[in-house]
Design a protein around this motif. Sequence first.
Motif, PDB file in Angstrom:
ATOM      1  N   PRO A   6      13.713   1.333   7.014  1.00 54.01           N
ATOM      2  CA  PRO A   6      13.247   2.052   5.647  1.00 54.01           C
ATOM      3  C   PRO A   6      13.712   3.178   5.297  1.00 54.01           C
ATOM      4  N   THR A   9       9.673   7.681   4.280  1.00 54.27           N
ATOM      5  CA  THR A   9       8.258   7.599   5.040  1.00 54.27           C
ATOM      6  C   THR A   9       7.106   7.012   4.316  1.00 54.27           C
ATOM      7  N   ILE A  10       6.035   7.090   4.756  1.00 53.80           N
ATOM      8  CA  ILE A  10       4.693   6.703   4.033  1.00 53.80           C
ATOM      9  C   ILE A  10       4.361   7.208   2.747  1.00 53.80           C
ATOM     10  N   ASN A  53       9.280  -0.673   1.847  1.00 53.25           N
ATOM     11  CA  ASN A  53       9.827   0.638   1.931  1.00 53.25           C
ATOM     12  C   ASN A  53       8.981   1.561   1.252  1.00 53.25           C
ATOM     13  N   TYR A  54       8.457   1.012   0.040  1.00 54.31           N
ATOM     14  CA  TYR A  54       7.568   1.876  -0.972  1.00 54.31           C
ATOM     15  C   TYR A  54       5.983   1.634  -1.030  1.00 54.31           C
ATOM     16  N   CYS A  55       5.504   0.576  -0.376  1.00 52.74           N
ATOM     17  CA  CYS A  55       4.079   0.162  -0.679  1.00 52.74           C
ATOM     18  C   CYS A  55       3.351   0.222   0.875  1.00 52.74           C
ATOM     19  N   GLY A  57       3.357   1.310   3.697  1.00 45.49           N
ATOM     20  CA  GLY A  57       2.940   2.696   4.207  1.00 45.49           C
ATOM     21  C   GLY A  57       1.536   2.855   4.079  1.00 45.49           C
ATOM     22  N   CYS A  58       1.173   2.389   2.714  1.00 44.38           N
ATOM     23  CA  CYS A  58      -0.414   2.858   2.400  1.00 44.38           C
ATOM     24  C   CYS A  58      -1.322   1.462   2.055  1.00 44.38           C
ATOM     25  N   SER A  60      -1.749  -2.745   2.507  1.00 50.80           N
ATOM     26  CA  SER A  60      -1.337  -3.871   3.478  1.00 50.80           C
ATOM     27  C   SER A  60      -1.314  -4.954   2.533  1.00 50.80           C
ATOM     28  N   THR A  87       5.558  -2.775  11.193  1.00 49.33           N
ATOM     29  CA  THR A  87       4.158  -2.328  11.674  1.00 49.33           C
ATOM     30  C   THR A  87       3.588  -3.381  12.484  1.00 49.33           C
ATOM     31  N   VAL A  97      -0.780  -2.145   7.564  1.00 49.03           N
ATOM     32  CA  VAL A  97      -0.529  -0.885   7.553  1.00 49.03           C
ATOM     33  C   VAL A  97      -0.327  -0.022   8.885  1.00 49.03           C
ATOM     34  N   MET A  99      -1.165   3.259   8.835  1.00 47.75           N
ATOM     35  CA  MET A  99      -2.125   4.304   8.790  1.00 47.75           C
ATOM     36  C   MET A  99      -3.522   3.635   9.152  1.00 47.75           C
TER      37      MET A  99
END
Length: 252
Positions: A6, A9-10, A53-55, A57-58, A60, A87, A97, A99
């Motif tokens: 990736p 980061t988140i 890579n861009y979604c 992180g927050c 699902s 994940t 996710v 998180m």
Amino acid sequence: MLIKKPVITIALSLFFGAALPAAAAGSGASLQAAHNDVSNVASLQRGARNYVNYCLGCHSAKYVRYNRLAKDLGLSEDQVMRNLMFTGERPHDTMSVAMRPDDAAHWFGRTPPDLSLIARSRGADFLYTFLKSFYLDPTRPTGVNNTVLPGASMPHVLWELQGYQKAVYKGESDAEHNAVHKEFAGFELVQKGSLTPQEYDLFVRDTVNFLDYIGEPMQLKRQSLGLKVLGFLAIFFLLAYFLKKEYWKDVK
């Protein structure tokens, strides 16, 4: 083409539906056609890369399993595990996710929503236009606003790619009512991103294409089956029609 690791980061994306109630009614902004094609496997592969890579992180995609992606996107499970799984631990895990929901609610006020069905609820054209319509707005907590969804809480997580743009308005003064009527005229780029406008359009199109695919992975098979059923019904109708004529030819 997939990447091996990736690149960011988140992403601090809150969510699509977190606009103020009044703003959620719609801005009246015209939508651009996404022209997505879920039969384009190369586009879906790039879209999967973009989403991870861009979604992810927050946001699902809890109704999508990695092994289903491998099957539909023409990838081996090993490729998916090395390039798309950050994940999950097993190929049949869903796209969750890292998180924790409690942390997300504490940091953002609400937990960012799952995007498995966002394309079905909002539409591909909405998503495509939304991701291209962020503009600088110092009055917003995130520093940006969106012409498609005014007051959206989601920051512009793709600003490094697109750059920053400002909204340009044209208007007329109404001296009688002491008011100014403004009409949105377009965007003006004020800070370039790492991608050209054409490259960014392709990036967004691929991402929306992937979101459309995960909203209904069976849609191509459903459409193909639907055509076969319609063909069968057409042939059956002709047979039934000529059979009816044969039975009733002597009835006057």
